[in-house]
Scaffold this motif. Structure first.
Motif, short mmCIF file in Angstrom:
data_model
loop_
_atom_site.label_atom_id
_atom_site.label_comp_id
_atom_site.label_asym_id
_atom_site.label_seq_id
_atom_site.Cartn_x
_atom_site.Cartn_y
_atom_site.Cartn_z
N VAL A 257 0.83 -1.20 0.00
CA VAL A 257 0.00 0.00 0.00
C VAL A 257 0.87 1.26 0.00
O VAL A 257 0.73 2.12 -0.86
N LEU A 258 1.77 1.34 0.95
CA LEU A 258 2.58 2.57 1.11
C LEU A 258 3.42 2.86 -0.13
O LEU A 258 3.66 4.02 -0.46
N VAL A 259 3.84 1.83 -0.84
CA VAL A 259 4.70 2.01 -2.01
C VAL A 259 3.98 2.74 -3.14
O VAL A 259 4.61 3.32 -4.03
N SER A 266 2.93 8.71 2.63
CA SER A 266 3.06 7.56 3.54
C SER A 266 3.56 8.02 4.90
O SER A 266 3.14 7.50 5.94
N ALA A 267 4.45 9.01 4.92
CA ALA A 267 4.93 9.55 6.20
C ALA A 267 3.77 10.16 6.98
O ALA A 267 3.67 9.96 8.20
N TRP A 272 0.23 9.97 11.50
CA TRP A 272 -1.14 10.00 12.03
C TRP A 272 -1.39 8.80 12.94
O TRP A 272 -1.90 8.94 14.06
N ALA A 273 -1.02 7.61 12.47
CA ALA A 273 -1.25 6.40 13.26
C ALA A 273 -0.46 6.43 14.57
O ALA A 273 -0.99 6.12 15.64
N ALA A 274 0.81 6.85 14.49
CA ALA A 274 1.65 6.87 15.69
C ALA A 274 1.18 7.90 16.71
O ALA A 274 1.28 7.70 17.92
N SER A 275 0.64 9.02 16.23
CA SER A 275 0.20 10.08 17.15
C SER A 275 -1.22 9.86 17.66
O SER A 275 -1.61 10.42 18.68
N THR A 276 -2.00 9.02 16.97
CA THR A 276 -3.41 8.81 17.33
C THR A 276 -3.58 7.72 18.38
O THR A 276 -4.40 7.85 19.29
N PHE A 277 -2.79 6.65 18.27
CA PHE A 277 -2.99 5.49 19.15
C PHE A 277 -1.82 5.34 20.12
O PHE A 277 -0.69 5.11 19.69
N LEU A 325 9.77 4.23 9.61
CA LEU A 325 8.89 4.00 10.75
C LEU A 325 9.37 4.76 11.98
O LEU A 325 8.59 5.42 12.67
N LEU A 326 10.66 4.72 12.23
CA LEU A 326 11.21 5.38 13.43
C LEU A 326 11.13 6.90 13.31
O LEU A 326 10.90 7.60 14.30
N LEU A 327 11.30 7.43 12.10
CA LEU A 327 11.26 8.87 11.90
C LEU A 327 9.85 9.44 11.99
O LEU A 327 9.66 10.65 12.09
N ASN A 328 8.86 8.55 11.93
CA ASN A 328 7.48 9.03 11.92
C ASN A 328 6.71 8.63 13.18
O ASN A 328 5.50 8.43 13.15
N GLY A 329 7.45 8.53 14.30
CA GLY A 329 6.78 8.44 15.58
C GLY A 329 6.69 7.08 16.23
O GLY A 329 6.16 6.95 17.33
N TRP A 330 7.21 6.04 15.57
CA TRP A 330 7.15 4.70 16.14
C TRP A 330 8.37 4.45 17.01
O TRP A 330 9.47 4.87 16.69
N GLU A 331 8.17 3.76 18.12
CA GLU A 331 9.25 3.58 19.11
C GLU A 331 10.22 2.47 18.72
O GLU A 331 11.42 2.57 18.96
#
Length: 391
Positions: A257-259, A266-267, A272-277, A325-331
């Motif tokens: 999907v992201l590709v 995609s970022a 959005w997902a990382a900041s929402t949940f 993934l790491l640059l967009n809020g995922w731990e």
């Protein structure tokens, strides 16, 4: 944006529609067969002096940005859903895995003659690894959360995961699917007209009347939403109307999907997902190692089918996939190629499926599997142990 297959689309075709291709995620995924045949045969015959790789990548990222290019790219993404689903149904009929529900979404395909037959075998073995690899991570998440969670399947297409999880008594609190409105309308029509699909939804439903229209369906345990994943604010609004609970542990799944989104798009979705949940996991299946000659051939063959990989620059390596993934809020973030995933699957079953059909293209199979990967990332404010999920 929503939808999923690309494997079959990237391989050279010698007539007839590619088996299993579908850009973005909306069929459960989308693209192994075409990629396999095309990339393999031509990779061996290609002269060593390959054209510079930058132009195809630049074109893949640039074309979808014009209005006309965007419409054509979206149409290509939507159009491959059928090919991917047909390929999966044929794999199920041969015995690669069990899925009693896919027959209600797609017609059965007749196996083609050589040389397409070898291409089909490659696609089926690749899909087998993909289906089982993604399923393993999904079930690990469900186990960590005791199914007290929700799943958001991004670009779900004709995917049947909801029904299969219900059969295994593994349904989350709620299961959401998102895809292009056109794909969603077709899926809802199939659900309404096929009792084996509608009955499980009604059985799991409780409370008020089930809500359904041409582009959305909402029950207490299953919802399907027509939306464009490139616009996360619109996506969130539609999901919340269907009772998305941001406080529940949430698993988001995206297969090829992201590709099909630009890196910025995609970022934005990942942020959005990382900041929402507060507690979440993201599973992403798509291409990797795309800067070598094999990857270039995959891109060229997809472009011939008007499937432009707008986000292919992120698919340079496993490191670039993790970095996004790491640059967009995922731990935490991990990524492994599909050949490694294949080696982790139960070997008795791998031996069984390898015996279903003779495959003499082992080298091509390994090359293809090394150009797809599974990445997964987590956020875990509740300390459920999501970071420990691995193969």
């Amino acid at each position: 944006m929503g939808t999923d297959e690309t494997t079959d689309q990237s391989l050279p075709s010698s007539g007839g529609p590619p088996c299993g291709g579908r850009p973005m995620k909306g069929g459960g995924g989308r693209a192994v067969g075409a990629v396999a045949a095309a990339a393999g045969g031509r990779a061996r015959r290609a002269a060593p002096r390959a054209r510079p790789f930058a132009p195809p990548m630049a074109a893949a990222a640039r074309d979808p940005l014009s209005a006309t290019g965007l419409d054509e790219a979206d149409e290509a993404v939507r159009g491959t859903c059928e090919d991917a689903s047909v390929c999966k149904r044929f794999a199920v009929s041969v015995g690669y895995w069990k899925d009693p529900y896919i027959q209600y979404f797609v017609r059965q395909a007749k196996e083609r003659k050589a040389p397409e037959i070898n291409r089909g075998k490659l696609a089926r073995e690749c899909y087998y690894a993909r289906v089982h690899g993604v399923s393993y991570l999904i079930k690990a998440f469900l186990k960590k959360t005791d199914c007290n969670c929700q799943i958001v399947n991004l670009g779900a297409g004709m995917d049947t995961l909801f029904w299969r999880l219900k059969d295994e008594n593994l349904l989350p609190r709620k299961y959401f699917e998102v895809d292009f409105p056109m794909i969603v309308a077709r899926k809802i029509h199939n659900i309404k007209s096929k009792p084996p699909l509608s009955k499980p939804i009604m059985e799991s439903h409780s409370g008020d009347s089930l809500l359904i229209d041409s582009h959305s369906l909402d029950s207490s345990r299953y919802s399907i939403v027509g939306a464009d994943l490139r616009f996360s604010s619109d996506l969130e609004e539609k999901l919340k109307k269907h009772n998305l609970d941001i406080h529940l542990p949430t698993l988001l799944v995206a297969e090829c999907v992201l590709v099909y989104m630009t890196p910025q798009q995609s970022a934005n979705l990942l942020k959005w997902a990382a900041s929402t949940f507060p507690v979440a996991m993201f599973i992403n299946y798509e291409q990797v190692n795309m800067t070598d000659r094999f990857g270039q051939i995959m891109i060229e063959n997809l472009q011939r089918r008007q499937c432009n990989l707008a986000g292919v620059e992120i698919c340079r390596s496993l490191d670039s996939q993790r970095e996004r993934l790491l640059l967009n809020g995922w731990e935490t973030a991990r990524a492994i190629d599909m050949m490694k995933v294949y080696s982790f699957l139960p070997q008795a079953d791998v031996k069984r499926i390898e015996g279903l059909e003779f495959l003499d293209e082992k080298e091509l199979f390994e090359q293809l599997m090394q150009h797809y990967c599974i990445c997964w990332a987590s956020k875990d404010s509740s300390n459920l142990g999501l970071a420990s999920i691995t193969f």
